[in-house]
Enzyme design. Sequence first.
Site, PDB file in Angstrom:
ATOM      1  N   CYS A 189     -19.220   2.476   8.871  1.00  0.00           N
ATOM      2  CA  CYS A 189     -18.485   1.771   9.939  1.00  0.00           C
ATOM      3  C   CYS A 189     -17.206   2.745  10.187  1.00  0.00           C
ATOM      4  CB  CYS A 189     -18.129   0.316   9.578  1.00  0.00           C
ATOM      5  SG  CYS A 189     -17.166  -0.406  10.901  1.00  0.00           S
ATOM      6  N   CYS A 212       0.516   0.563  10.189  1.00  0.00           N
ATOM      7  CA  CYS A 212       0.171  -0.586   9.536  1.00  0.00           C
ATOM      8  C   CYS A 212       1.222  -1.461   8.734  1.00  0.00           C
ATOM      9  CB  CYS A 212      -0.764   0.203   8.229  1.00  0.00           C
ATOM     10  SG  CYS A 212      -1.611  -1.206   7.188  1.00  0.00           S
ATOM     11  N   CYS A 233     -16.618  -9.086   6.245  1.00  0.00           N
ATOM     12  CA  CYS A 233     -15.715  -7.562   6.090  1.00  0.00           C
ATOM     13  C   CYS A 233     -14.448  -7.854   5.210  1.00  0.00           C
ATOM     14  CB  CYS A 233     -15.295  -7.067   7.285  1.00  0.00           C
ATOM     15  SG  CYS A 233     -16.602  -7.057   8.477  1.00  0.00           S
ATOM     16  N   CYS A 257     -19.434  -6.022   4.252  1.00  0.00           N
ATOM     17  CA  CYS A 257     -18.777  -4.689   4.428  1.00  0.00           C
ATOM     18  C   CYS A 257     -17.475  -4.728   3.877  1.00  0.00           C
ATOM     19  CB  CYS A 257     -18.532  -4.772   6.218  1.00  0.00           C
ATOM     20  SG  CYS A 257     -17.640  -3.155   6.642  1.00  0.00           S
ATOM     21  N   CYS A 294       0.990  -1.207   0.072  1.00  0.00           N
ATOM     22  CA  CYS A 294      -0.150  -0.101   0.048  1.00  0.00           C
ATOM     23  C   CYS A 294       1.052   1.148  -0.117  1.00  0.00           C
ATOM     24  CB  CYS A 294      -0.944  -0.042   1.140  1.00  0.00           C
ATOM     25  SG  CYS A 294      -1.960   1.370   1.259  1.00  0.00           S
ATOM     26  N   ARG A 317     -17.681  -2.102  18.282  1.00  0.00           N
ATOM     27  CA  ARG A 317     -16.789  -3.235  17.892  1.00  0.00           C
ATOM     28  C   ARG A 317     -15.555  -3.315  18.740  1.00  0.00           C
ATOM     29  NH1 ARG A 317     -20.197  -5.386  14.143  1.00  0.00           N
ATOM     30  NH2 ARG A 317     -21.460  -3.693  12.809  1.00  0.00           N
ATOM     31  N   CYS A 332       0.461   5.066   7.000  1.00  0.00           N
ATOM     32  CA  CYS A 332       0.143   4.927   8.117  1.00  0.00           C
ATOM     33  C   CYS A 332       1.175   4.132   8.951  1.00  0.00           C
ATOM     34  CB  CYS A 332      -1.302   4.119   8.022  1.00  0.00           C
ATOM     35  SG  CYS A 332      -2.314   4.677   6.503  1.00  0.00           S
TER      36      CYS A 332
HETATM   37  N1  SAM Z   1      -6.491   0.596   3.362  1.00  0.00           N
HETATM   38  C1  SAM Z   1      -7.965   0.947   3.711  1.00  0.00           C
HETATM   39  C2  SAM Z   1      -7.981   1.979   4.680  1.00  0.00           C
HETATM   40  O1  SAM Z   1      -6.878   2.433   5.423  1.00  0.00           O
HETATM   41  O2  SAM Z   1      -9.097   2.541   4.830  1.00  0.00           O
HETATM   42  C3  SAM Z   1      -8.525  -0.301   4.479  1.00  0.00           C
HETATM   43  C4  SAM Z   1      -7.777  -1.257   5.196  1.00  0.00           C
HETATM   44  S1  SAM Z   1      -6.940  -0.428   6.862  1.00  0.00           S
HETATM   45  C5  SAM Z   1      -5.797  -2.044   7.138  1.00  0.00           C
HETATM   46  C6  SAM Z   1      -8.215  -0.752   7.638  1.00  0.00           C
HETATM   47  C7  SAM Z   1      -7.986  -0.406   9.132  1.00  0.00           C
HETATM   48  O3  SAM Z   1      -7.341  -1.012  10.280  1.00  0.00           O
HETATM   49  C8  SAM Z   1      -7.259   1.180   9.523  1.00  0.00           C
HETATM   50  O4  SAM Z   1      -8.211   2.253   9.294  1.00  0.00           O
HETATM   51  C9  SAM Z   1      -7.043   0.838  11.066  1.00  0.00           C
HETATM   52  O5  SAM Z   1      -7.905   1.553  11.595  1.00  0.00           O
HETATM   53  C10 SAM Z   1      -7.120  -0.500  11.259  1.00  0.00           C
HETATM   54  N2  SAM Z   1      -5.475  -1.162  11.481  1.00  0.00           N
HETATM   55  C11 SAM Z   1      -4.443  -1.367  10.659  1.00  0.00           C
HETATM   56  N3  SAM Z   1      -3.285  -1.734  11.071  1.00  0.00           N
HETATM   57  C12 SAM Z   1      -3.608  -1.899  12.434  1.00  0.00           C
HETATM   58  C13 SAM Z   1      -2.967  -2.285  13.566  1.00  0.00           C
HETATM   59  N4  SAM Z   1      -1.546  -2.542  13.527  1.00  0.00           N
HETATM   60  N5  SAM Z   1      -3.586  -2.314  14.681  1.00  0.00           N
HETATM   61  C14 SAM Z   1      -4.724  -1.927  14.818  1.00  0.00           C
HETATM   62  N6  SAM Z   1      -5.483  -1.615  13.929  1.00  0.00           N
HETATM   63  C15 SAM Z   1      -4.919  -1.680  12.727  1.00  0.00           C
HETATM   64 FE1  SF4 Z   2      -2.785   1.377   3.351  1.00  0.00          FE
HETATM   65 FE2  SF4 Z   2      -2.683   0.129   5.851  1.00  0.00          FE
HETATM   66 FE3  SF4 Z   2      -3.026   2.890   5.748  1.00  0.00          FE
HETATM   67 FE4  SF4 Z   2      -5.046   1.200   4.879  1.00  0.00          FE
HETATM   68  S1  SF4 Z   2      -4.124   1.385   6.747  1.00  0.00           S
HETATM   69  S2  SF4 Z   2      -4.225   3.012   3.703  1.00  0.00           S
HETATM   70  S3  SF4 Z   2      -3.659  -0.427   4.190  1.00  0.00           S
HETATM   71  S4  SF4 Z   2      -1.335   1.695   4.958  1.00  0.00           S
END
Ligand code: SAM
Ligand code: SF4
Length: 322
Positions: free
Chosen positions: A197, A68, A105, A137, A61, A269, A65
């Site tokens: 959500c 992530c 989801c 979802c 990606c 949740r 973030c």
């Molecule tokens: N890429 C899309 C986005 O960011 O909206 C969808 C997938 S993203 C992985 C979905 C959510 O997972 C993120 O908004 C974040 O809140 C949560 N998330 C990601 N990494 C995480 C982590 N290490 N621990 C807890 N929640 C996490």
């Molecule tokens: Fe990409 Fe992870 Fe950020 Fe979602 S949370 S936009 S998957 S880097």
Amino acid sequence: MKANIISKSEVSQNYTKDYVKEIYDLPFLELLFNAQSVHRLHQPINKVQLCTLSNIKSGNCPEDCKYCPQSSRYKTEIEKYTLLSNDEILKQAINAKENGATRFCMGAAWRSAPDNSEFDEILNLVRKVAKLNVEVCCTLGMLSQEQAYKLKEAGLTAYNHNLDTSENFYKEIISTRTYKDRLETIQYVSNAGIQVCCGGIIGLGESQDDRIELIKTLANLNPQPESVPINVLMKVKGTPLEAEVDIDPFELVRTIATSRILLPKAKVRLSAGRLNMSHELQALCFMAGANSIFIGEKLLTTKNPDLSDDEVLFKKLKLEAL
Ligand code: SAM
Ligand code: SF4
Ligand code: DTB
């Protein structure tokens, strides 16, 4: 406390930070009592919805973030793959349903949903999963208004798009998009008549004030989100937050209780992070108004409790799956 928070039946769309803080800062037992009282007025009692996640497109990606593992900017040990086939995902959905999940989801590591044949594949997928009679979802990153309408037409129940933290702290965690971008997609989803959500993560190094700001923003969304995931950071090796300090578990309970009180009609949740929580802490979260969990051994890339462990938990607490 100026207002009687239990009998409050009307949802205000104009909560102030002071009001939210007053609730968040209540003596712990009073906060729990109020949250459970609100819960009983608006939600079925002793019932917890089971959901299952599928990572339909993993890793690479372009976003940064800091929490992530799927960001291409960090060296993490995750499986990376392009969009799975509809058949593969459908198999997972059937399996999730057999295990008791009533919501499926699908998450994709995209900055925004693609505008090509892959999006048509997603639309077909949504149609097929919806036929299984489970809530469908998706979380695919940013959407255009047009894409939101198409997803609605295909039968999507809900779209997950988290605000994660306060607007102020967001900049410390993500630099490749803004809070405003997030709010825009949420508005498109809402306009299309898809359930929103929207929740956040705690344990990113945010302050109590940031958590309070996040809850204020969620509660003031118009309409309020139907679903509020509260994630506890899963610290993944290779991400900038891999060594972040653990949160005080009572902060998690306070976050859930305050969300329950201010978003009485939403499903709250208890999402990522259960793997590291005791049964006692999870029980406190349910007492505070959490009424949904993810089941299955994996979230997107990280581990979740085993099904058998969750069965024990539900038996001990005499909770019913919804
Ligand atoms: N890429 C899309 C986005 O960011 O909206 C969808 C997938 S993203 C992985 C979905 C959510 O997972 C993120 O908004 C974040 O809140 C949560 N998330 C990601 N990494 C995480 C982590 N290490 N621990 C807890 N929640 C996490
Ligand atoms: Fe990409 Fe992870 Fe950020 Fe979602 S949370 S936009 S998957 S880097
Ligand atoms: C949400 O708020 N939590 C889920 C779902 N929405 C997509 C994702 C949790 C991801 C945890 C980290 C991982 O497994 O990669």
